[in-house]
Enzyme design. Sequence first.
Site, short mmCIF file in Angstrom:
data_model
loop_
_atom_site.label_atom_id
_atom_site.label_comp_id
_atom_site.label_asym_id
_atom_site.label_seq_id
_atom_site.Cartn_x
_atom_site.Cartn_y
_atom_site.Cartn_z
N ASP A 147 0.72 -1.25 -0.02
CA ASP A 147 0.23 0.04 0.04
C ASP A 147 0.91 1.18 -0.12
O ASP A 147 1.64 1.42 0.91
CB ASP A 147 -1.00 -0.16 1.21
CG ASP A 147 -1.97 1.06 1.19
OD1 ASP A 147 -2.01 1.74 0.14
OD2 ASP A 147 -2.73 1.12 2.28
N ASP A 203 -3.00 2.38 -5.94
CA ASP A 203 -1.90 2.53 -4.99
C ASP A 203 -2.04 1.31 -3.95
O ASP A 203 -1.02 1.32 -3.17
CB ASP A 203 -2.17 3.75 -4.01
CG ASP A 203 -3.19 3.87 -3.22
OD1 ASP A 203 -4.37 3.20 -3.59
OD2 ASP A 203 -3.48 4.83 -2.27
N GLU A 204 -2.70 0.21 -4.17
CA GLU A 204 -2.45 -0.90 -3.34
C GLU A 204 -2.59 -2.18 -4.32
O GLU A 204 -3.50 -2.05 -5.10
CB GLU A 204 -3.28 -0.86 -2.15
CG GLU A 204 -4.92 -0.69 -2.08
CD GLU A 204 -5.45 -0.78 -1.08
OE1 GLU A 204 -5.19 -1.47 -0.06
OE2 GLU A 204 -6.57 0.21 -0.96
#
Lengths: 372, 420
Positions: free
Chosen positions: B44, B137-138
């Site tokens: 993350d 983003d993860e």
Amino acid sequence: MKISIERSTLLKAVGQAQSVVERRNTIPILANVLIEAEGSTASFRATDLDIEVVDKAPAQVERAGATTVSAVMLHEIVRKLPDGSLVQLTADPVSGRLTVQAGRSTFSLATLPKEDFPVMASSEYAANFSAPAPVLRRLFDKSKFAISTEETRYYLNGVYMHVAQGEDGPVLRCVATDGHRLARIDADLPDGAQGMPGVIVPRKTVNELRKLLDDDEAKIAVSVSETKVRFATPAITLTSKVIDGTFPDYTRVIPTGNTRKLEVDATEFAKAVDRVATVSSERSRAVKLQMEEDRLILSVNAPDSGAAEEELAVAYGDERLEIGFNAKYLLEIASQVDRENAVFLFNTANEPTLMREGGDLSAVYVVMPMRV
Amino acid sequence: MPALCRDCLTPFPDAPPPARCPVCRSVRLLSHPELFSLSIAHMDCDAFYASVEKRDDPSLRDKAVIVGGGHRGVVSTCCYLARIKGVRSAMPMFQALKLCPEAVVIKPRGSHYAAVSRDIRALMEALTPQIEPLSLDEAFLDLTGTERLHHAPPAVLLARLLNRIEAEIGVTASVGLSHNKFLAKIASDIDKPRGFAVIGRAETSDFLRGKPVQMIWGVGTAFQAALEKAGIRTFDDLRRWDRQDLVARFGSSGERLYHLARGEDRRPVRRDAPMKSISAETTFNEDTAAREVLDGHLWRLSERVTDRAKAKGLAGRTVQLKLKRADFSTITRRHALREPTQMADTLYRAAADLLAELRDPGPFRLIGVGLSDISPATGADLTGDLLDPTAGARQKAERATDAIRARFGPQAIIRGRALS
């Protein structure tokens, strides 16, 4: 009110009432059936504010009167009572309960005052005529599969019943379409129907009406106004609002220039479509029809699950054609054919196809092809 | 206990963990009994959008940065400096600015973040093909079986990945390493930012003891309230329930809860998990009730949604319209099409019908449109409409428009409707 009534008679009357009441309604009284007893009949009235059904049944009326009680609950009770029993309904104005008693079973049901029950305003009908039950049955049975469920085009949510000009003079016509398929069914125009305004009979009314049409000998009294339609047998009166909207000009949709003719045994055709469609897991199951000289090849190709092919002997004399359809639509229109061969008239693979039964022009179906 | 230096990546298989790395003198030593045997990770990025903005403009480095939609939108990401002041993501912007008036507000640059995300993804691809992105983003990574290929255990690969993301991309990220997705996701949050946390098999049960059930992904406010009604606040409460009782009370979620309560999660890391819906929405600069303004937005949003559907070869059967009133209350309306579509024209018309049927006159602060019930595009837009004979022509026009845009750019041809 105190009446005695035969269980099967009661079951039929309450059965019709409970299918009309709206199960998910917010107005409690609309879940109830209004029972009114007078002379030697008991009438059972139910409504969802759009449809009203009144069923008059013979009963021994000991004390005239009226009350309302949950239609679904009364139906459940009567359904579970032994066949052949005599049911006694007694309304107690003091306790506000309705006692249902049969044999050794006794039920006490909550009631709501009859004054609160909404009775549909009576109206003037522009046309009154009588039609044999089998005629109406055919008109609605053959068209209702094409009724749309789409809410945005609400005017398609019913069968458009109107007077039209057929091949040999005026006819009583029912049309339904959902934009993918269309059914147009004609019957001889009954006396008195000439001035009838065209009305869109809602789907639910069509389903309720069907219960009045089982008796081949019955004559149905039909009354039509701009806003309402009524179907009546001596015992049952079904009144319904009609859909307030304009049915689209369906005549533009029915192709007239389709020349490629395919004739096939409808039952064999339907079975073959059903078989090949099995390999497709998709919701929109596309079946491809390939036609050449007296040969029809039905095929389904579902890359994820498999492929199927079946050949049928048919009468086809035009040039080679490949066209796709939703299997469900093909099955539905093929199942309308009950006497002769199904005759398909094609244009191109992108344009609507017409289907009829033999040379009979009183029932015409149109179906939109699918890209395959 | 096995240990690893997060800076020079030197592993210490069995030695008792030293205080500093004997090789590079770093204090960032990671030790855990199961460090070298776990292989499911959740990665993350730390305040991703804000970090990208700070990377691109170094003058922002020591300032509080909030990325979000205009003065009236909400915070989509904020940097750690803003978080100290109490700013959180999804907070309305005016509230965020009250807490942190000195913050620099930046409008999100979606496609730019997507490009950075692709660069990060490329670094992950070098480690394993088993990547399940959850957002830009993860992502989950399954590194099982990669040790022989890379000659290093997953923990080393992940530490190296974090270092490379910092050095080559210029943003920081955190990793959670465990034996399933549920725990890996929890772990990545423990040590943020620049974190690396491990939850081993042996400690799973102890770890979850006393933890609140909100930790479970998918337990939102409503579900939490339902659980609370049943007297369930923590994992311990949950573990006291029989499986049958949980299923009887909560349906299929009950089954999931039963297993998660014991730290069990058998869901595999799935590459490109199937998309469930595609949607787009926009918040207006001023609340509006004007139908022609809403209509123009509706068309542009419909195009955005179907552009994405077309790019991915997908279609959807359920059309959803979303509106937010001035008081932030939301209205959603859905309509099931008869067959899936990926045409902007079809989506727009269905959504416009839903808007026309709406009794609420507005004004609204946001409008959104979406497609769900997603399926491959092969089953889409196959049947024409008898009652709408021009639909086929409109579809052809749309396909032609798409072809022109593909060749000459997205602005090459625009519908008049999009200009209103």
